[in-house]
Scaffold this motif. Structure first.
Motif, PDB file in Angstrom:
ATOM      1  N   MET A  96      47.576 -29.086 -66.950  1.00 48.75           N
ATOM      2  CA  MET A  96      46.464 -29.503 -66.096  1.00 48.75           C
ATOM      3  C   MET A  96      46.289 -28.721 -64.805  1.00 48.75           C
ATOM      4  SD  MET A  96      46.456 -33.649 -66.497  1.00 48.75           S
ATOM      5  CE  MET A  96      47.884 -33.860 -65.425  1.00 48.75           C
ATOM      6  N   ASP A  97      47.054 -27.664 -64.564  1.00 51.70           N
ATOM      7  CA  ASP A  97      46.928 -26.904 -63.322  1.00 51.70           C
ATOM      8  C   ASP A  97      45.511 -26.351 -63.187  1.00 51.70           C
ATOM      9  OD1 ASP A  97      47.107 -25.221 -61.145  1.00 51.70           O
ATOM     10  OD2 ASP A  97      48.851 -24.116 -61.877  1.00 51.70           O
ATOM     11  N   PRO A  98      44.768 -26.731 -62.134  1.00 53.43           N
ATOM     12  CA  PRO A  98      43.397 -26.216 -61.975  1.00 53.43           C
ATOM     13  C   PRO A  98      43.325 -24.698 -61.901  1.00 53.43           C
ATOM     14  CG  PRO A  98      43.730 -28.129 -60.568  1.00 53.43           C
ATOM     15  CD  PRO A  98      45.086 -27.766 -61.120  1.00 53.43           C
ATOM     16  N   ALA A  99      44.413 -24.044 -61.474  1.00 57.21           N
ATOM     17  CA  ALA A  99      44.394 -22.585 -61.365  1.00 57.21           C
ATOM     18  C   ALA A  99      44.184 -21.904 -62.714  1.00 57.21           C
ATOM     19  CB  ALA A  99      45.701 -22.089 -60.742  1.00 57.21           C
ATOM     20  N   LEU A 100      44.551 -22.578 -63.792  1.00 55.94           N
ATOM     21  CA  LEU A 100      44.417 -21.975 -65.120  1.00 55.94           C
ATOM     22  C   LEU A 100      42.958 -21.750 -65.498  1.00 55.94           C
ATOM     23  CD1 LEU A 100      47.157 -24.089 -66.928  1.00 55.94           C
ATOM     24  CD2 LEU A 100      47.279 -21.634 -66.408  1.00 55.94           C
ATOM     25  N   THR A 101      42.058 -22.524 -64.920  1.00 51.50           N
ATOM     26  CA  THR A 101      40.625 -22.285 -65.110  1.00 51.50           C
ATOM     27  C   THR A 101      39.967 -21.920 -63.777  1.00 51.50           C
ATOM     28  OG1 THR A 101      40.302 -24.690 -64.982  1.00 51.50           O
ATOM     29  CG2 THR A 101      40.336 -23.701 -67.177  1.00 51.50           C
ATOM     30  N   GLY A 102      40.808 -21.581 -62.786  1.00 55.92           N
ATOM     31  CA  GLY A 102      40.334 -21.161 -61.479  1.00 55.92           C
ATOM     32  C   GLY A 102      40.704 -19.712 -61.231  1.00 55.92           C
TER      33      GLY A 102
ATOM     34  N   HIS B 174      43.265 -18.057 -61.999  1.00 55.68           N
ATOM     35  CA  HIS B 174      43.937 -17.388 -63.116  1.00 55.68           C
ATOM     36  C   HIS B 174      43.195 -17.596 -64.431  1.00 55.68           C
ATOM     37  CE1 HIS B 174      47.064 -16.470 -60.371  1.00 55.68           C
ATOM     38  NE2 HIS B 174      47.574 -17.685 -60.310  1.00 55.68           N
ATOM     39  N   CYS B 175      41.897 -17.845 -64.368  1.00 55.17           N
ATOM     40  CA  CYS B 175      41.140 -18.064 -65.603  1.00 55.17           C
ATOM     41  C   CYS B 175      41.146 -16.806 -66.463  1.00 55.17           C
ATOM     42  CB  CYS B 175      39.710 -18.493 -65.279  1.00 55.17           C
ATOM     43  SG  CYS B 175      38.750 -17.285 -64.337  1.00 55.17           S
ATOM     44  N   SER B 176      41.007 -16.999 -67.746  1.00 59.89           N
ATOM     45  CA  SER B 176      41.101 -15.905 -68.708  1.00 59.89           C
ATOM     46  C   SER B 176      40.040 -16.067 -69.786  1.00 59.89           C
ATOM     47  CB  SER B 176      42.493 -15.897 -69.357  1.00 59.89           C
ATOM     48  OG  SER B 176      42.501 -15.123 -70.547  1.00 59.89           O
TER      49      SER B 176
ATOM     50  N   THR C  60      35.385 -22.266 -59.920  1.00 61.66           N
ATOM     51  CA  THR C  60      35.778 -21.231 -58.970  1.00 61.66           C
ATOM     52  C   THR C  60      36.249 -19.967 -59.695  1.00 61.66           C
ATOM     53  OG1 THR C  60      38.054 -22.076 -58.858  1.00 61.66           O
ATOM     54  CG2 THR C  60      36.466 -22.946 -57.258  1.00 61.66           C
ATOM     55  N   CYS C  61      36.126 -19.956 -61.004  1.00 58.92           N
ATOM     56  CA  CYS C  61      36.586 -18.839 -61.824  1.00 58.92           C
ATOM     57  C   CYS C  61      35.721 -17.596 -61.590  1.00 58.92           C
ATOM     58  CB  CYS C  61      36.548 -19.246 -63.296  1.00 58.92           C
ATOM     59  SG  CYS C  61      36.832 -17.917 -64.473  1.00 58.92           S
ATOM     60  N   GLN C  62      36.381 -16.471 -61.490  1.00 57.49           N
ATOM     61  CA  GLN C  62      35.676 -15.193 -61.385  1.00 57.49           C
ATOM     62  C   GLN C  62      35.940 -14.376 -62.650  1.00 57.49           C
ATOM     63  OE1 GLN C  62      33.574 -14.350 -58.814  1.00 57.49           O
ATOM     64  NE2 GLN C  62      33.937 -16.472 -58.151  1.00 57.49           N
ATOM     65  N   MET C  63      35.718 -14.981 -63.795  1.00 61.46           N
ATOM     66  CA  MET C  63      35.972 -14.312 -65.057  1.00 61.46           C
ATOM     67  C   MET C  63      35.055 -13.101 -65.197  1.00 61.46           C
ATOM     68  SD  MET C  63      36.027 -16.042 -68.851  1.00 61.46           S
ATOM     69  CE  MET C  63      36.903 -17.482 -68.224  1.00 61.46           C
ATOM     70  N   PRO C  64      35.599 -11.948 -65.508  1.00 62.91           N
ATOM     71  CA  PRO C  64      34.765 -10.736 -65.587  1.00 62.91           C
ATOM     72  C   PRO C  64      33.770 -10.818 -66.727  1.00 62.91           C
ATOM     73  CG  PRO C  64      36.950 -10.288 -66.464  1.00 62.91           C
ATOM     74  CD  PRO C  64      37.008 -11.648 -65.841  1.00 62.91           C
ATOM     75  N   ARG C  65      32.573 -10.360 -66.452  1.00 63.71           N
ATOM     76  CA  ARG C  65      31.526 -10.281 -67.472  1.00 63.71           C
ATOM     77  C   ARG C  65      30.972  -8.845 -67.485  1.00 63.71           C
ATOM     78  NH1 ARG C  65      32.242 -15.339 -69.826  1.00 63.71           N
ATOM     79  NH2 ARG C  65      32.352 -16.914 -68.193  1.00 63.71           N
ATOM     80  N   PRO C  66      30.719  -8.302 -68.663  1.00 65.10           N
ATOM     81  CA  PRO C  66      30.191  -6.920 -68.703  1.00 65.10           C
ATOM     82  C   PRO C  66      28.766  -6.870 -68.165  1.00 65.10           C
ATOM     83  CG  PRO C  66      30.260  -7.882 -70.900  1.00 65.10           C
ATOM     84  CD  PRO C  66      30.928  -8.863 -69.993  1.00 65.10           C
TER      85      PRO C  66
END
Length: 422
Positions: free
Chosen positions: A145-151, A153-155, A416-422
């Motif tokens: 449940m760590d919010p960082a996993l979708t924050g 440190h999202c992947s 808060t995720c900054q997941m890269p998008r092309p």
């Protein structure tokens, strides 16, 4: 969810860009059958504790995933088979298990016991997918449940199908704010990421939603080593607390509850895991004198198709179906594969992002921005079974009956995720 382990450092942004480009390389396809009933199954590696202090929880979770893989029919026509890998609760053992699973041809991983473990697996999978995009691997997180996993440190390769700590804390505090007697609270948690985060998010929500509620005591203890919680129960009594909030689970929760029972304490206990294997039997030793509240995505008396599945699961395994995220996971993967027209993880990932479907708790959606499932939460209370709530927990004659429901909009936070998008 529930186990120790430090998070690894995040990937450099150019590494995420490479991984993200591979993830989005596939294009959407019409929904169509892609498998046959007699064809080879899609294999899923379940990596969680199957031995040690958390082994009973892990084995029940594995049974849940195996059962749903067998029983649920997917629109893609694909069958699933789930194999267990014992990580002994260790991030390093989990990485070893991941390597073995990949070498054996597994391309889907499910895991939930420990955000530190999830972070290690997510990092390793991103690196693997960068180096071997032709053999990409996808991670389904069913309980960490760590919010960082979708924050931060999202992947692109990680999808969480449980509510995170911030969502559960929001529901927990909202419920407590409506209970005038719960104005003094004691926090007792295991001293690792989950327990620390529960306390931190809970206090932040108190300040925002219920400033009248005071924290009158707070403790962190080493997980899975204490044999007796009597001293803790005595300190809770001395504090004048009128409610106890704990993220403890497994043997630590069972021993804590036994200490409260032995001391004759009958204050409300609120947490996320009192439904897990073994705990209902401990609670039933004193009937419903100890008012215990569960905060979760589902409850034992859930209706719909889950009700019949829970009955069949209990008859087959002699234990309760509590890891209902397995229902969501199998349904979600089957639908995404049908829409992708493929079982390839990269193509499936494009369909999972933003996917809406009917889950165990009703309509849910996998948010595309951060891969956090948007789901409602229920607060359920330990009480005698009744015609309205008839499913007995572990055959005790007691159950968790729903008393409050929060929809996804009430508990969700902006991404808060900054997941890269092309």
């Amino acid at each position: 969810m529930r186990n120790a382990g430090a998070s690894p450092p995040p990937l450099r942004r150019r590494q995420w860009l490479v991984a993200g480009t591979a993830w989005l390389a596939a294009t959407a396809a019409p929904v169509r059958a892609i498998g046959r009933a007699d064809g080879p199954p899609v294999r899923i590696a379940f990596i969680d504790p199957l031995s040690g202090p958390a082994g009973d929880i892990g084995r029940n979770s594995l049974h849940s995933w195996q059962f749903m893989a067998e029983r649920l029919h997917t629109p893609s026509g694909v069958r699933f088979r789930v194999a267990g890998f014992d990580n002994k609760g260790s991030p390093q053992e989990s990485l070893n298990a991941l390597k073995v699973a990949i070498d054996q041809g597994f391309r889907y991983v499910v895991q939930g016991n420990g955000s530190g473990v999830t972070a290690a697996l997510s990092e390793a999978i991103a690196r693997h997918n960068q180096m071997r995009p032709d053999k990409a691997v996808l991670l389904i997180n069913y309980a960490a449940m760590d919010p960082a996993l979708t924050g931060e440190h999202c992947s692109p390769w990680h999808f969480r199908i449980d509510a995170d700590t911030s969502m559960k804390a929001r529901a927990l505090v909202a419920f407590m704010a409506s209970q005038p007697d719960m104005d003094k609270v004691y926090l007792l948690n295991q001293n690792y990421a989950h327990g620390q985060q529960l306390a931190a998010y809970f206090k932040a929500e108190l300040a925002r939603q219920a400033p009248r509620v005071r924290v009158v005591g707070e403790e962190l203890h080493q997980p899975f080593v204490l044999q007796d919680f009597t001293a803790h129960a005595q300190r809770i009594r001395a504090s004048g607390a009128r409610a106890l909030v704990t993220g403890n689970w497994g043997v630590d929760l069972r021993r804590l509850l036994q200490a409260l029972q032995a001391q004759g304490l009958e204050l409300p206990v609120l947490g996320y895991y009192p439904q897990l294997v073994g705990t209902p039997t401990v609670l039933a030793a004193t009937g419903d004198k100890l008012p215990v509240y569960l905060v979760a995505t589902t409850h034992p008396n859930q209706g719909g198709p889950l009700a019949a599945l829970a009955t069949e699961f209990q008859q087959r395994f002699g234990e309760d179906l509590v890891v209902t995220a397995s229902y969501d996971g199998i349904r979600m993967l089957g639908l995404a594969m049908a829409r992708a027209g493929s079982t390839d993880p990269a193509r499936v990932a494009t369909q999972l992002a933003g996917l809406g479907f009917e889950g165990a708790s009703g309509a849910v959606q996998m948010r595309a921005d951060d891969h956090q499932l948007q789901t409602g939460l229920v607060v359920a209370r330990w009480e005698r079974v009744s015609p309205q709530h008839p499913r007995s927990a572990e055959g005790t004659g007691y159950t968790f009956a729903p008393v409050r429901f929060f929809d996804a909009a009430q508990v969700s936070s902006p991404s808060t995720c900054q997941m890269p998008r092309p």
